[in-house]
Design an enzyme around this catalytic site. Structure first.
Site, PDB file in Angstrom:
ATOM      1  N   GLY A  71      60.664  32.806  65.699  1.00  0.00           N
ATOM      2  CA  GLY A  71      59.751  33.725  65.018  1.00  0.00           C
ATOM      3  C   GLY A  71      60.207  35.151  65.207  1.00  0.00           C
ATOM      4  O   GLY A  71      61.023  35.446  66.093  1.00  0.00           O
ATOM      5  N   GLN A  81      59.869  44.276  65.655  1.00  0.00           N
ATOM      6  CA  GLN A  81      61.079  43.931  66.406  1.00  0.00           C
ATOM      7  C   GLN A  81      62.350  44.386  65.715  1.00  0.00           C
ATOM      8  O   GLN A  81      63.419  44.371  66.322  1.00  0.00           O
ATOM      9  CB  GLN A  81      61.147  42.416  66.651  1.00  0.00           C
ATOM     10  CG  GLN A  81      60.097  41.923  67.619  1.00  0.00           C
ATOM     11  CD  GLN A  81      60.233  40.441  67.855  1.00  0.00           C
ATOM     12  OE1 GLN A  81      59.736  39.629  67.088  1.00  0.00           O
ATOM     13  NE2 GLN A  81      60.952  40.057  68.905  1.00  0.00           N
ATOM     14  N   CYS A  86      61.357  36.038  74.484  1.00  0.00           N
ATOM     15  CA  CYS A  86      61.212  36.940  73.349  1.00  0.00           C
ATOM     16  C   CYS A  86      62.571  37.538  73.024  1.00  0.00           C
ATOM     17  O   CYS A  86      63.297  37.968  73.930  1.00  0.00           O
ATOM     18  CB  CYS A  86      60.222  38.042  73.705  1.00  0.00           C
ATOM     19  SG  CYS A  86      59.994  39.234  72.379  1.00  0.00           S
ATOM     20  N   LEU A  87      62.916  37.557  71.747  1.00  0.00           N
ATOM     21  CA  LEU A  87      64.215  38.099  71.338  1.00  0.00           C
ATOM     22  C   LEU A  87      64.373  39.551  71.778  1.00  0.00           C
ATOM     23  O   LEU A  87      65.493  40.010  71.997  1.00  0.00           O
ATOM     24  CB  LEU A  87      64.355  38.006  69.815  1.00  0.00           C
ATOM     25  CG  LEU A  87      64.304  36.592  69.238  1.00  0.00           C
ATOM     26  CD1 LEU A  87      64.256  36.647  67.719  1.00  0.00           C
ATOM     27  CD2 LEU A  87      65.486  35.771  69.726  1.00  0.00           C
ATOM     28  N   HIS A 102      52.157  34.669  69.594  1.00  0.00           N
ATOM     29  CA  HIS A 102      53.194  35.571  70.122  1.00  0.00           C
ATOM     30  C   HIS A 102      53.559  36.650  69.085  1.00  0.00           C
ATOM     31  O   HIS A 102      53.628  37.830  69.408  1.00  0.00           O
ATOM     32  CB  HIS A 102      54.413  34.719  70.503  1.00  0.00           C
ATOM     33  CG  HIS A 102      55.574  35.475  71.064  1.00  0.00           C
ATOM     34  ND1 HIS A 102      56.054  35.260  72.346  1.00  0.00           N
ATOM     35  CD2 HIS A 102      56.365  36.436  70.522  1.00  0.00           C
ATOM     36  CE1 HIS A 102      57.087  36.083  72.556  1.00  0.00           C
ATOM     37  NE2 HIS A 102      57.299  36.794  71.465  1.00  0.00           N
ATOM     38  N   GLU A 103      53.750  36.226  67.842  1.00  0.00           N
ATOM     39  CA  GLU A 103      54.178  37.182  66.802  1.00  0.00           C
ATOM     40  C   GLU A 103      53.043  38.137  66.418  1.00  0.00           C
ATOM     41  O   GLU A 103      53.283  39.315  66.187  1.00  0.00           O
ATOM     42  CB  GLU A 103      54.713  36.446  65.566  1.00  0.00           C
ATOM     43  CG  GLU A 103      55.903  35.517  65.812  1.00  0.00           C
ATOM     44  CD  GLU A 103      57.043  36.149  66.589  1.00  0.00           C
ATOM     45  OE1 GLU A 103      57.235  37.375  66.522  1.00  0.00           O
ATOM     46  OE2 GLU A 103      57.740  35.406  67.308  1.00  0.00           O
ATOM     47  N   HIS A 133      52.797  40.895  68.775  1.00  0.00           N
ATOM     48  CA  HIS A 133      53.783  41.960  68.506  1.00  0.00           C
ATOM     49  C   HIS A 133      53.214  43.015  67.558  1.00  0.00           C
ATOM     50  O   HIS A 133      53.511  44.198  67.693  1.00  0.00           O
ATOM     51  CB  HIS A 133      55.050  41.387  67.870  1.00  0.00           C
ATOM     52  CG  HIS A 133      56.079  40.913  68.856  1.00  0.00           C
ATOM     53  ND1 HIS A 133      56.635  41.733  69.818  1.00  0.00           N
ATOM     54  CD2 HIS A 133      56.682  39.705  69.016  1.00  0.00           C
ATOM     55  CE1 HIS A 133      57.521  41.040  70.526  1.00  0.00           C
ATOM     56  NE2 HIS A 133      57.565  39.807  70.061  1.00  0.00           N
TER      57      HIS A 133
HETATM   58 ZN   LIG Z   1      58.660  38.299  70.845  1.00  0.00          ZN
END
Ligand SMILES: [Zn+2]
Length: 175
Positions: A45, A50, A94-95, A136-137, A140
């Site tokens: 995701g 991000q 997380c990326l 999670h997204e 963000h």
């Molecule tokens: Zn993340």
């Protein structure tokens, strides 16, 4: 400006993202950049902040355990959690926070309301891992990172990793 993956503690990750009001607005470039970056890094995701864009747009892999296929990655605009039930503890990463993993408690099932790229209304229920990806997204979009939701004890164990990332961010900005 070209988009690139933002890494903790980039301040855009802490901003509350703005709603998309105008669907004639050109979202195509943003979404295709998000798709490209998600495919490059191989995540499940991605949220627009991000890649440095503080808007309420997320990508979610709807079949995260399956083979990576482009059509499996769906875009959701202005996503909201309308209801959340059950609980589920699982390891997340997380990326934008490389190499940091940790257990987070989430709801097991969430009712999502969102729009698609054309502004069409969507209502559905997400379960298990997909439900966690949505939570999670959407976090963000509100400037919340999964590390914020870790237990106090776990936060201590990752504090030196976060400190390293802060140092690297400062150094990269100077150079
Ligand atoms: Zn993340």
């Amino acid at each position: 400006m070209s988009h690139y993956l933002r890494i903790y503690p980039d301040p855009v990750l802490r901003k509350k993202a703005a709603n998309i009001d105008d669907f004639s607005e050109n979202l195509t470039v943003l979404v295709s950049d998000m798709r490209r970056i998600l495919a490059e890094v191989g995540g499940v995701g991605l949220a627009a902040p991000q890649i440095g864009v503080s808007k309420r747009v997320i990508l979610v892999r709807m079949n995260p355990m399956g083979r990576v296929e482009d059509e499996d990655v769906r875009v959701f605009i202005n996503p909201e959690i309308m209801d959340a039930t059950g609980s589920r503890i699982g390891e997340e990463g997380c990326l934008s926070i490389p190499d940091v993993l940790g257990e987070v408690e989430r709801s097991a099932q969430v009712k999502i309301r969102a729009k698609d790229l054309l502004g069409k209304h969507l209502d559905f229920t997400a379960q298990d891992l997909v439900s966690v990806i949505f939570q999670h997204e959407i976090d963000h979009l509100d400037g919340i990172l999964f590390t914020d939701r870790m237990s106090a004890a776990k936060k201590i164990t990752i504090s030196s990793q976060l400190k390293q990332l802060k140092k690297k961010y400062q150094k990269d900005r100077k150079s």
